[in-house]
Design a protein around this motif. Structure first.
Motif, mmCIF file in Angstrom:
data_model
loop_
_atom_site.group_PDB
_atom_site.id
_atom_site.type_symbol
_atom_site.label_atom_id
_atom_site.label_comp_id
_atom_site.label_asym_id
_atom_site.label_seq_id
_atom_site.Cartn_x
_atom_site.Cartn_y
_atom_site.Cartn_z
ATOM 1 N N GLN A 1 -28.739 -18.530 12.406
ATOM 2 C CA GLN A 1 -30.093 -18.997 12.780
ATOM 3 C C GLN A 1 -30.572 -18.287 14.048
ATOM 4 O O GLN A 1 -31.736 -17.925 14.185
ATOM 5 C CB GLN A 1 -30.103 -20.520 12.996
ATOM 6 N N VAL A 2 -29.630 -18.052 14.986
ATOM 7 C CA VAL A 2 -29.998 -17.328 16.206
ATOM 8 C C VAL A 2 -30.348 -15.885 15.841
ATOM 9 O O VAL A 2 -31.368 -15.340 16.275
ATOM 10 C CB VAL A 2 -28.856 -17.349 17.263
ATOM 11 N N TYR A 3 -29.519 -15.277 14.979
ATOM 12 C CA TYR A 3 -29.768 -13.912 14.492
ATOM 13 C C TYR A 3 -31.184 -13.840 13.913
ATOM 14 O O TYR A 3 -31.973 -12.963 14.265
ATOM 15 C CB TYR A 3 -28.733 -13.545 13.416
ATOM 16 N N ASN A 4 -31.511 -14.816 13.038
ATOM 17 C CA ASN A 4 -32.819 -14.796 12.362
ATOM 18 C C ASN A 4 -33.973 -14.923 13.355
ATOM 19 O O ASN A 4 -35.004 -14.260 13.217
ATOM 20 C CB ASN A 4 -32.897 -15.902 11.306
ATOM 21 N N ALA A 5 -33.793 -15.756 14.377
ATOM 22 C CA ALA A 5 -34.857 -15.945 15.380
ATOM 23 C C ALA A 5 -35.079 -14.642 16.152
ATOM 24 O O ALA A 5 -36.220 -14.233 16.394
ATOM 25 C CB ALA A 5 -34.488 -17.073 16.338
ATOM 26 N N ILE A 6 -33.983 -13.961 16.497
ATOM 27 C CA ILE A 6 -34.097 -12.673 17.217
ATOM 28 C C ILE A 6 -34.752 -11.636 16.297
ATOM 29 O O ILE A 6 -35.682 -10.940 16.693
ATOM 30 C CB ILE A 6 -32.705 -12.182 17.689
ATOM 31 N N ALA A 7 -34.289 -11.582 15.044
ATOM 32 C CA ALA A 7 -34.814 -10.591 14.087
ATOM 33 C C ALA A 7 -36.321 -10.803 13.854
ATOM 34 O O ALA A 7 -37.092 -9.842 13.797
ATOM 35 C CB ALA A 7 -34.056 -10.677 12.766
ATOM 36 N N LYS A 8 -36.739 -12.067 13.753
ATOM 37 C CA LYS A 8 -38.166 -12.361 13.521
ATOM 38 C C LYS A 8 -38.995 -12.016 14.763
ATOM 39 O O LYS A 8 -40.118 -11.503 14.653
ATOM 40 C CB LYS A 8 -38.367 -13.831 13.131
ATOM 41 N N LYS A 9 -38.426 -12.215 15.935
ATOM 42 C CA LYS A 9 -39.156 -11.900 17.171
ATOM 43 C C LYS A 9 -39.289 -10.381 17.345
ATOM 44 O O LYS A 9 -40.304 -9.882 17.817
ATOM 45 C CB LYS A 9 -38.481 -12.526 18.384
ATOM 46 N N ILE A 10 -38.294 -9.632 16.873
ATOM 47 C CA ILE A 10 -38.392 -8.162 16.915
ATOM 48 C C ILE A 10 -39.577 -7.720 16.048
ATOM 49 O O ILE A 10 -40.365 -6.857 16.440
ATOM 50 C CB ILE A 10 -37.075 -7.502 16.427
ATOM 51 N N ILE A 11 -39.753 -8.376 14.892
ATOM 52 C CA ILE A 11 -40.880 -8.041 14.010
ATOM 53 C C ILE A 11 -42.201 -8.467 14.664
ATOM 54 O O ILE A 11 -43.164 -7.703 14.706
ATOM 55 C CB ILE A 11 -40.716 -8.731 12.639
ATOM 56 N N ASP A 12 -42.236 -9.669 15.239
ATOM 57 C CA ASP A 12 -43.486 -10.189 15.841
ATOM 58 C C ASP A 12 -43.933 -9.351 17.035
ATOM 59 O O ASP A 12 -45.112 -9.082 17.203
ATOM 60 C CB ASP A 12 -43.295 -11.640 16.316
ATOM 61 N N ASP A 13 -42.969 -8.974 17.902
ATOM 62 C CA ASP A 13 -43.306 -8.257 19.137
ATOM 63 C C ASP A 13 -43.185 -6.752 18.928
ATOM 64 O O ASP A 13 -42.532 -6.043 19.686
ATOM 65 C CB ASP A 13 -42.393 -8.710 20.293
ATOM 66 N N ASP A 14 -43.843 -6.255 17.868
ATOM 67 C CA ASP A 14 -43.617 -4.858 17.445
ATOM 68 C C ASP A 14 -44.342 -3.843 18.336
ATOM 69 O O ASP A 14 -44.065 -2.657 18.259
ATOM 70 C CB ASP A 14 -44.063 -4.665 15.992
ATOM 71 N N LEU B 1 -35.265 -12.236 25.361
ATOM 72 C CA LEU B 1 -34.235 -13.201 24.934
ATOM 73 C C LEU B 1 -34.409 -14.587 25.554
ATOM 74 O O LEU B 1 -33.808 -15.567 25.079
ATOM 75 C CB LEU B 1 -32.834 -12.644 25.244
ATOM 76 N N GLU B 2 -35.246 -14.685 26.608
ATOM 77 C CA GLU B 2 -35.392 -15.992 27.271
ATOM 78 C C GLU B 2 -35.869 -17.088 26.298
ATOM 79 O O GLU B 2 -35.240 -18.144 26.202
ATOM 80 C CB GLU B 2 -36.316 -15.900 28.496
ATOM 81 N N PRO B 3 -36.931 -16.866 25.499
ATOM 82 C CA PRO B 3 -37.351 -17.918 24.557
ATOM 83 C C PRO B 3 -36.309 -18.201 23.470
ATOM 84 O O PRO B 3 -36.236 -19.324 22.960
ATOM 85 C CB PRO B 3 -38.650 -17.384 23.941
ATOM 86 N N ASP C 1 -22.545 -14.436 24.566
ATOM 87 C CA ASP C 1 -22.766 -14.397 23.115
ATOM 88 C C ASP C 1 -24.195 -13.947 22.813
ATOM 89 O O ASP C 1 -24.425 -13.136 21.901
ATOM 90 C CB ASP C 1 -22.497 -15.766 22.481
ATOM 91 N N LEU C 2 -25.167 -14.439 23.582
ATOM 92 C CA LEU C 2 -26.572 -14.090 23.333
ATOM 93 C C LEU C 2 -26.829 -12.594 23.516
ATOM 94 O O LEU C 2 -27.474 -11.952 22.672
ATOM 95 C CB LEU C 2 -27.479 -14.892 24.269
ATOM 96 N N TYR C 3 -26.301 -12.016 24.605
ATOM 97 C CA TYR C 3 -26.572 -10.606 24.884
ATOM 98 C C TYR C 3 -25.918 -9.696 23.836
ATOM 99 O O TYR C 3 -26.486 -8.697 23.414
ATOM 100 C CB TYR C 3 -26.082 -10.221 26.286
ATOM 101 N N THR C 4 -24.700 -10.050 23.417
ATOM 102 C CA THR C 4 -24.025 -9.210 22.419
ATOM 103 C C THR C 4 -24.644 -9.418 21.039
ATOM 104 O O THR C 4 -24.862 -8.447 20.288
ATOM 105 C CB THR C 4 -22.507 -9.517 22.364
ATOM 106 N N LEU C 5 -24.998 -10.669 20.727
ATOM 107 C CA LEU C 5 -25.641 -10.961 19.439
ATOM 108 C C LEU C 5 -27.007 -10.273 19.347
ATOM 109 O O LEU C 5 -27.408 -9.798 18.276
ATOM 110 C CB LEU C 5 -25.782 -12.480 19.244
#
Ligand code: HEM
Ligand SMILES: CC(=O)Cn1cnc2ccccc21
Length: 290
Positions: free
Chosen positions: A18-31, A89-91, A103-107
């Motif tokens: 779920q954390v992976y997905n949130a990061i992946a979706k934010k990469i798409i949003d903040d393109d 990564l803050e949000p 874990d957050l920085y490596t993930l």
């Protein structure tokens, strides 16, 4: 001091997906970030810098304690520009406050790499935040104004082989250098957010001209707009490194396999993962669509 992993209480591989997905979706949003390169490359760089303070001689530094979050490390001149990844990564941390910073920085790096078509990197949780007193001193990250002997000696601190060093620096297929951050600039236009072996292909095939940047650094520029820093260029000047540069330029699959293994070793260096710690191979967003 020994760093023993302890998985965040009650959390399962699905929670980390779920954390992976949130990061992946934010990469798409903040393109739009960095002229539409996006946050992928700078997230990979943050994961490397969070782990790159490791010293196997006293097991200090490294990804475990998440000490990049403290000002002393955030403000290390070597980390200039990574504030953008930290802000990204803050949000995510606010949404999943149970995750450790290590874990957050490596993930973040693993997510970015996989979403940029890179190899699947098996990842293990359980890094535990250490106090500010555990923050390593500045100056542990490498300086690009150097040659092959410096590079080889630098990575001895991690216990990496020549092959692992060449594979890892292949991450310079991603993103770009920024004059305000490091005193290097480019590549122009050709900056990418798709992982590939092109760093090695460019290194071997482009015509290079050594020039001075406005910051006084040396960099190699090619007519088609690519650039290399001295430590990049060193990989073709050293006969042992050159062997691996050629191997990776010729075969992207071999590069992906070797990069995956070296990157996992980098992110886990100095950490003891007890029996039963789950190894997670995350699904990309595309793989979860259906
Ligand atoms: C000899 C070792 C290395 C040196 C001297 C070095 C140096 C640098 C420098 C000076 C930059 C430009 C930063 C900027 O101006 O914004 C950079 C960017 C980058 N580095 Fe490295 N690096 C090294 C190894 C690595 C490794 C091992 C990785 C990952 C596994 C990595 C990943 C990246 C990425 C992804 C970027 C692009 C960041 C962006 O586009 O914002 N580097 N590196
Ligand atoms: C695509 C390429 O080889 C350009 N390049 C060469 N060295 C680099 C270091 C960081 C980011 C991009 C870099």
């Amino acid at each position: 001091a020994l760093r023993v992993a302890e998985v965040e209480k009650g959390k399962t591989p699905e929670d980390f997906q779920q954390v992976y997905n949130a990061i992946a979706k934010k990469i798409i949003d903040d393109d739009e970030y960095d002229n539409y390169i996006g946050y992928g490359p700078v997230l990979v760089r943050l994961s490397w810098h969070s782990a790159g303070t490791f010293d196997k001689n006293d097991n200090s530094g490294g990804s475990y304690g998440g000490t990049y979050r403290f000002p002393k490390e955030t403000n290390d001149p070597s980390n200039k520009g990574l504030q953008n990844a930290k802000a990204f990564l803050e949000p995510i941390y606010e949404q999943f406050p149970w995750i450790s910073h290590g874990d957050l920085y490596t993930l973040g790096g693993v997510t970015a790499l996989q979403e940029m078509q890179g190899p699947k990197v098996p990842w293990r949780p359980g890094r535990v935040d250490l106090p500010e007193s555990a923050t390593p001193e500045n100056g542990r990250l490498p300086d690009a104004e150097n040659g092959a002997d410096y590079v080889r000696n630098f990575f001895k601190r991690f216990g990496f082989t020549d092959q692992e060093v060449v594979a890892l620096i292949g991450a310079h297929a991603l993103g770009k250098t920024h004059m305000a951050n490091s005193g290097y600039e480019g590549p122009w236009g050709a900056a990418t957010n798709t992982f590939s072996n092109e760093f090695f292909v460019n290194l071997l095939n482009e015509q290079w001209k050594k020039e001075k940047t406005e910051a006084g650094n040396s960099q190699y520029n090619s007519p088609s707009g690519f650039m290399m820093m001295p430590t990049d260029f060193a990989l073709k000047e050293d006969n042992t490194y050159l062997k691996y540069v050629k191997k990776y330029a010729e075969n992207q699959d071999v590069f992906f396999e070797d990069f995956k293994n070296a990157y996992k070793k980098l992110l886990e260096n100095g950490i003891e993962f007890p029996e039963g710690t789950p190894t997670i191979v995350f699904k990309t967003l595309d793989e979860q669509e259906q």
